[in-house]
Design a protein around this motif. Sequence first.
Motif, PDB file in Angstrom:
ATOM      1  N   SER A   1     -30.238 -37.676  66.006  1.00 42.45           N
ATOM      2  CA  SER A   1     -30.575 -36.046  66.408  1.00 42.45           C
ATOM      3  C   SER A   1     -31.719 -35.932  67.145  1.00 42.45           C
ATOM      4  O   SER A   1     -32.615 -36.789  66.993  1.00 42.45           O
ATOM      5  CB  SER A   1     -30.352 -35.327  65.124  1.00 42.45           C
ATOM      6  N   ALA A   2     -31.861 -34.964  67.884  1.00 43.59           N
ATOM      7  CA  ALA A   2     -33.108 -34.661  68.777  1.00 43.59           C
ATOM      8  C   ALA A   2     -34.074 -34.271  67.852  1.00 43.59           C
ATOM      9  O   ALA A   2     -35.388 -34.641  68.423  1.00 43.59           O
ATOM     10  CB  ALA A   2     -32.669 -33.251  69.591  1.00 43.59           C
ATOM     11  N   LEU A   3     -34.003 -33.914  66.609  1.00 48.19           N
ATOM     12  CA  LEU A   3     -34.918 -33.550  65.934  1.00 48.19           C
ATOM     13  C   LEU A   3     -35.650 -34.540  65.132  1.00 48.19           C
ATOM     14  O   LEU A   3     -36.572 -34.401  64.196  1.00 48.19           O
ATOM     15  CB  LEU A   3     -34.869 -32.310  64.701  1.00 48.19           C
ATOM     16  N   ALA A   4     -34.995 -36.016  65.062  1.00 48.47           N
ATOM     17  CA  ALA A   4     -35.556 -36.944  64.481  1.00 48.47           C
ATOM     18  C   ALA A   4     -37.128 -37.548  64.916  1.00 48.47           C
ATOM     19  O   ALA A   4     -37.242 -37.625  65.959  1.00 48.47           O
ATOM     20  CB  ALA A   4     -34.445 -38.098  64.348  1.00 48.47           C
ATOM     21  N   ARG A   5     -37.639 -37.876  63.833  1.00 46.14           N
ATOM     22  CA  ARG A   5     -38.946 -38.262  64.335  1.00 46.14           C
ATOM     23  C   ARG A   5     -38.961 -39.756  63.367  1.00 46.14           C
ATOM     24  O   ARG A   5     -38.302 -39.949  62.397  1.00 46.14           O
ATOM     25  CB  ARG A   5     -40.029 -37.505  63.660  1.00 46.14           C
TER      26      ARG A   5
ATOM     27  N   ALA B   1     -25.925 -28.742  67.119  1.00 45.59           N
ATOM     28  CA  ALA B   1     -26.081 -29.982  66.755  1.00 45.59           C
ATOM     29  C   ALA B   1     -25.091 -30.487  65.899  1.00 45.59           C
ATOM     30  O   ALA B   1     -24.397 -31.561  65.670  1.00 45.59           O
ATOM     31  CB  ALA B   1     -27.339 -30.386  65.973  1.00 45.59           C
TER      32      ALA B   1
END
Length: 282
Positions: free
Chosen positions: A87-91, A187
């Motif tokens: 996902s785009a929010l993953a860090r 998402a």
Amino acid sequence: MVPFFVLFAAATVAPLCYAAWMSLFREESSGLGFGGTRRVFSGLGNFTEALGNADFLRSFGHIALYCVLYIPAMVGGALILALLLDSALARARRFFQIAYFLPHAVPGLIASLIWLYLYTPGLSPVTEVLGSLGAHWNFFGEDEAILSVVNISAWQWIGYNMIIFYAGLQAVPREVLEAATVDGAGAVRSALRIKVPMIRSTVVLTLLFTCVGAIQLFDAPKLVQLRANAMGEDWSPTMFIYTAAFKGHDYGLAAASSLLLALVAGLLSFVVTKLGNRWKAS
């Protein structure tokens, strides 16, 4: 390709042929047993004995229940983790990939021993915490033991399959996801409607390997059975084969049971592949 076929013949084909040969014979004692044993030809007798053995047939029922609990938990958990990492929010993706994969790096026997310690009252910090919260859970109970086995297997294999799913997700065209975002897909919808359908082949392959691996389950139930007496020494087909060979010294029955197990694994692989191909084509 010659080295591969040489190893394949030595490690797979030759043992199968030897097992097939052993399955045609049985050991018989003469008189009161003082005269030793002799090998006699029994034809398909070992196969009929295995198919008529209630413990052997019951072991497949145990594995079927195990698959019903284990496969959705493991495959679903691995897929959810892969989608979260993608996902785009993953860090810190690299850190979590390594962290989730580490349990698979632990050998299955060692993993089972670790969890056997964590399940044991008086030794485990887990049971102490549960007790302090007023919750009491018998990990070796008649109904709870199978959940303990499922937990061990899922802990070991979720990270491994998460890496496979994550690699498949990296092949999803980014422009398709960008187009979905422009069209207003969130998402969750992008994950369920675009990402998962586009890695169907990967999911089917994982299901195939998981089913074949599940039917050969041995390490986890063998160690849990040491404390969970209700499971019995023939809880799984491989445990039945082990007991027949190395405790009952009935190598003919063990060989016949092994071949029947291989046949079931082959049929299961065929069914999973067929269903998976239909899902991919739908």
